[in-house]
Write a protein that holds these residues in place. Structure first.
Motif: not given
Length: 313
Positions: A249-250, A264-273, A278-279
RNA sequence: CGCGGGGUAGAGCAGUUUGGUAGCUCGUCGGGCUCAUAACCCGGAGGUCGAGGGUUCAAGUCCCUCCCCCGCAA
């Protein structure tokens, strides 16, 4: 030709099947002993054994073929032995039995990725291609002379699971071609260049742990390399969050690695690395079944901004 | 009999302790708003609460049996 086949997991199955369907005669199969597996400790037979039984091929399951499999092998009087992910190391005594020697099907471009988990390691190290090599087995581990080789590109969509499947099929074809060329004396044989060799250890469970300080790309590779086993995971407050599928993920955020950027259900689960984000696409909470992250977030919530490692999931 | 979690609408969950009309988020269908939308507003459809038996005036909820799924450990 009288052939004895030695193999154990799914990867071995297409090769055995190819031999069965060929003009050759599979006179015996060696495979790892049935072992307790899974919940409840039920004893299960290997995929290779299942196939062998379907075709009424005699099955041998010595604990150590070097010690108590030699006589059985001699009795089968094979012209050729074929190994494919057998899981046991052969002794010189074993290798001396078949007249034409022992051919091994190995899932890498030797001399790279010797060892028992070549496919996983090729993905983990983000290589562009891997493949299958057939070789004459000698007393070392994957050190014998190379016969035929078939390259396969590694795509971002590949996981160890998907590559194992395709390489198993490639291996089966390559095996037949190898045997044909061997029997007509037209098979090339090339020594491995020891300077280029790599030996990779067996996978351990803890190799699935995702260190979020690493780059997104390397985490992405680990997720794919550890699928389906041992499966990548992120340690969280109440257990490990397994990550079955993820995507790069950019981001221009510079949050601490592990920070939940979105949940959230719209964007998904995104974690900073460490570098990028990374989604997590498909995940599995402790005690839960695996599901798409967006589904997971419909029923449970994770606060954006917290560190995923400290979250209760 | 290794230890443990779970099965409620198409999906993910709450409700079970202290029985009393089946809830939430999303999706879906219809309508509205808007230049527009994955946004927002209104309305609708959709459930043998895993299966069977028992207790009770009454069971998703309590008791017994069975089936299935999953995590850990090997």
């Amino acid at each position: 030709m009288r052939i004895v086949f030695m193999g154990t997991p799914e990867f071995s199955v297409p090769s055995l099947r190819a031999l069965i369907e060929s003009d050759h005669q599979v006179v015996g199969v060696f495979t790892q002993p049935d072992r307790p597996k899974g919940r409840g400790g039920k004893v299960q037979m290997s995929p290779v054994k299942e196939l062998a039984l379907q075709f009424d091929i005699p099955v041998f399951q010595p604990l150590k073929i070097r010690k108590d499999g030699v006589e059985d092998l001699k009795a089968l009087a094979p012209d050729l032995c074929v190994t494919a992910a057998f899981g046991q190391i052969l002794s010189q005594e074993i290798l001396d039995v078949p007249k034409m020697g022992t051919v091994n099907v190995h899932a890498s471009l030797l001399p790279r990725h010797r060892g028992s988990a070549p496919i996983n390691w090729a993905i983990l190290q983000d290589e562009e291609k891997t493949g299958v090599t057939t070789m004459m087995t000698d007393a070392g581990i994957d050190t014998g002379d190379m016969l035929l080789k078939h390259e396969v590109p590694i795509q971002d969509s590949d996981t160890a699971k998907s590559l194992t499947l395709s390489l198993a099929n490639v291996g089966a074809e390559l095996l037949l071609e190898t045997i044909t060329k061997l029997s007509t004396g037209t098979c090339p044989s090339i020594k491995q260049n020891e300077a280029e060799m790599t030996y990779d250890p067996m996978l351990r469970k803890d190799m699935g742990e995702l260190d979020l300080a690493q780059t997104s790309r390397s985490l992405f590779c680990r997720v794919r390399a550890m699928n389906p086993w041992p499966c990548a995971y992120i340690p969280c407050a109440n257990g490990n969050l397994k990550v079955w599928q993820a995507q790069l993920k950019e981001t221009n955020q510079t949050a601490r690695p592990g920070t939940v950027l979105a949940a959230d259900p719209k964007q998904g689960l995104i974690i900073a690395t460490g570098v990028g984000a990374l989604e997590l696409l498909e995940i599995q909470a402790p005690n839960a079944k695996r599901m798409m992250a967006k589904s997971f977030l419909l029923g449970r919530s994770i606060e954006p901004g917290i560190l995923i490692n400290e979250a209760t999931i």
